[in-house]
Motif scaffolding. Structure first.
Motif, PDB file in Angstrom:
ATOM      1  N   TYR A  98      -8.611  -1.666  -4.456  1.00 51.22           N
ATOM      2  CA  TYR A  98      -8.581  -3.101  -4.751  1.00 51.22           C
ATOM      3  C   TYR A  98      -9.266  -3.412  -6.086  1.00 51.22           C
ATOM      4  O   TYR A  98      -8.896  -4.352  -6.777  1.00 51.22           O
ATOM      5  CB  TYR A  98      -9.269  -3.845  -3.605  1.00 51.22           C
ATOM      6  N   GLU A 126      -8.777  -6.001   0.779  1.00 49.00           N
ATOM      7  CA  GLU A 126      -9.779  -5.371  -0.085  1.00 49.00           C
ATOM      8  C   GLU A 126      -9.928  -3.877   0.185  1.00 49.00           C
ATOM      9  O   GLU A 126     -10.469  -3.147  -0.636  1.00 49.00           O
ATOM     10  CB  GLU A 126     -11.151  -6.048   0.079  1.00 49.00           C
ATOM     11  N   ALA A 158      -3.613  -7.986  -4.465  1.00 51.80           N
ATOM     12  CA  ALA A 158      -4.319  -6.724  -4.268  1.00 51.80           C
ATOM     13  C   ALA A 158      -4.318  -5.872  -5.530  1.00 51.80           C
ATOM     14  O   ALA A 158      -5.283  -5.187  -5.834  1.00 51.80           O
ATOM     15  CB  ALA A 158      -3.677  -5.950  -3.110  1.00 51.80           C
TER      16      ALA A 158
END
Lengths: 219, 251
Positions: free
Chosen positions: B79, B102, B235
């Motif tokens: 991430y 994440e 992302a």
């Protein structure tokens, strides 16, 4: 299910492929067609007939399943306990359907993706169970095998006719070959033919044509 | 003839065993071939995003592998945009999708041409109306403009949501951009309603860099696509930023 055939009394001198066997093979193709006369298996006939290639594989798959399960159930018919016979039939049919699915995934991956759930749904195809109950449970293995092939081909024949019309008029191609382009005609695909409603119309027309020819009327 | 319960049980158990053994054997013997098919399709998808379906459709399987091996370099980032030392084949996108944004490990397929980086191909994964949807998005080397997309699905409605697999729908995404002027992710949104399909649909939204025409009767699949794209663009955003820093440094 009312077309149960009595067990055939086979004389020892009877030929392996006599008149009766020929009839078992040819009847489902025309006068006793599972789709157009018995109106079974309509769901998948509407769903997989957008193009000819998947329709062909579906027809082969169903033929294989009806053939093998008819044969196997007929071999076991005297051993199958009557109370659980439907479950036994279902188990046998499912086994063959999963085999077909696995083989398609391994050797015809693009077709298997197009057919998606409809291969699995052969299990619930009324034609398969119908033939097991009506024929294989009361007949010897060889006639049952022929009957299974006949019904599979009868189903497949209609599938191919419908797919032919739908792919030709819907996408302007046959087996993916752009036929109108090759002839130099600028053809714009007919959207109705691509959606399931187009299949319902085509099947209706096929039923009409066949009944007009055979002079069959609903009682 | 009425049979005893023992007979019935024995019969059913025996039948089940035979079927089970038969099916396991088939599955075991065909597993490798099936996995190879899936892997090959993935390669085809990745090439299709930037070469177009017609070009890839005309290639033989050997040619697909040859072009793929020559052009595609894969890596995995997190991430934060940091490159992870993991082979891309170890990443199962379906499993990563279940993790929070994440924590996902994100594969990147860089398309290297004679002049360095040409395109970035990113996998995306989400949920449509009935079941999972997924695909690949190719971005130009500005990490902003969409070069092409490929979508696939498990169980969207044929003729409605399943249209995301068609070239007609996928071509609507070409040329759209995913960032605003400040560099924040705005993604691309499939709108509600459809403006006639085909060229008309592309024409209707040609001045909207972040919007594409909807699919009539498949608004919920469209929403699934929107969530999928915005999730993954978010992302990857740190990676995009790093990429542009590297590029400026090189210049």
């Amino acid at each position: 299910m009312s077309t149960a055939v009595e067990e055939k009394k086979s004389a020892p001198s009877q030929p392996l492929f006599g008149k009766k066997e020929r009839q078992l093979l040819s009847d489902p193709l025309d006068s006793n067609n599972p789709i157009t006369v018995q109106v079974l298996g309509i769901c998948s006939a509407l769903a997989v007939t957008v193009q000819m290639k998947p329709a062909l594989f579906m027809a082969l798959g169903v033929t294989f399943v009806t053939m093998m399960s008819n044969f196997l159930i007929s071999i076991m018919r005297n051993a199958i306990p009557g109370r659980v016979r439907i479950i036994v039939q279902l188990a046998v049919v499912s086994t063959f359907v999963i085999l077909v699915d696995q083989f398609l995934k391994a050797f015809a991956y693009d077709v298997s993706k197009q057919l998606s759930v409809f291969v699995g749904l052969i299990v619930t195809n009324c034609i398969v169970m119908g033939r097991l109950e009506a024929f294989a449970m009361g007949n010897k293995p060889f006639p049952s095998l022929i009957d299974g092939i006949g019904n599979g081909l009868g189903y497949g024949a209609i599938l191919m006719i419908v797919a032919f019309m739908r792919e030709l008029f819907g996408s302007g191609s046959l087996f993916g070959f752009k036929i109108f382009d090759a002839l130099g005609i600028n053809y714009i695909g007919n959207g109705v033919m691509v959606i399931p409603a187009g299949a319902a119309i085509v099947i209706g027309l096929v039923i009409w044509a066949q009944r007009a020819r055979n002079g069959m009327v609903e009682e | 003839m009425q049979r005893s319960n023992t007979y019935i049980f024995t019969f059913i158990v025996a039948l089940t065993m035979i079927c089970a053994v038969l099916l396991s054997l088939t599955n075991e013997s065909l597993k490798d071939k099936q996995a190879a098919n899936v892997a090959f399709e993935k390669r085809k998808f990745i090439l299709t995003t930037f070469m177009g379906a017609d070009a890839v459709g005309g290639m033989s399987p050997a040619k697909v592998n040859e072009v793929y091996d020559a052009k595609v370099k894969s890596s995995v980032v997190d991430y934060q945009g940091k490159t992870l030392d993991v082979p891309v084949d170890d990443i199962e996108i379906e499993k990563e999708y279940k993790k929070p944004l994440e924590e996902r490990r994100l594969p990147v397929y860089s398309i290297i041409g004679s002049e360095g980086l040409e395109y970035l191909v990113l996998p995306v994964y989400g949920f449509g109306l009935w079941d999972n949807i997924w695909g690949y998005v190719a971005l130009e080397n500005d990490a902003n403009t969409i070069k092409g997309v490929v979508f696939d699905h498990k169980g969207e409605t044929p003729g409605l949501g399943a249209r995301i697999t068609t070239q007609e729908i996928q071509s609507r995404f070409v040329g759209k951009t995913i960032h605003d002027k400040e560099g924040d992710v705005v993604s691309v949104t499939v709108m509600k309603g459809e403006n006639g399909g085909g060229e008309k649909s592309i024409e209707a939204y040609k001045d909207q860099p972040h919007e594409v025409d909807g699919m009539s009767g498949a608004t919920l699949t469209g929403k699934g696509v929107n969530k999928m794209l915005s999730d993954y663009f978010t992302a990857y955003n740190n990676y995009f930023k790093q990429l542009s820093v590297e590029k400026t440094a090189l210049n």
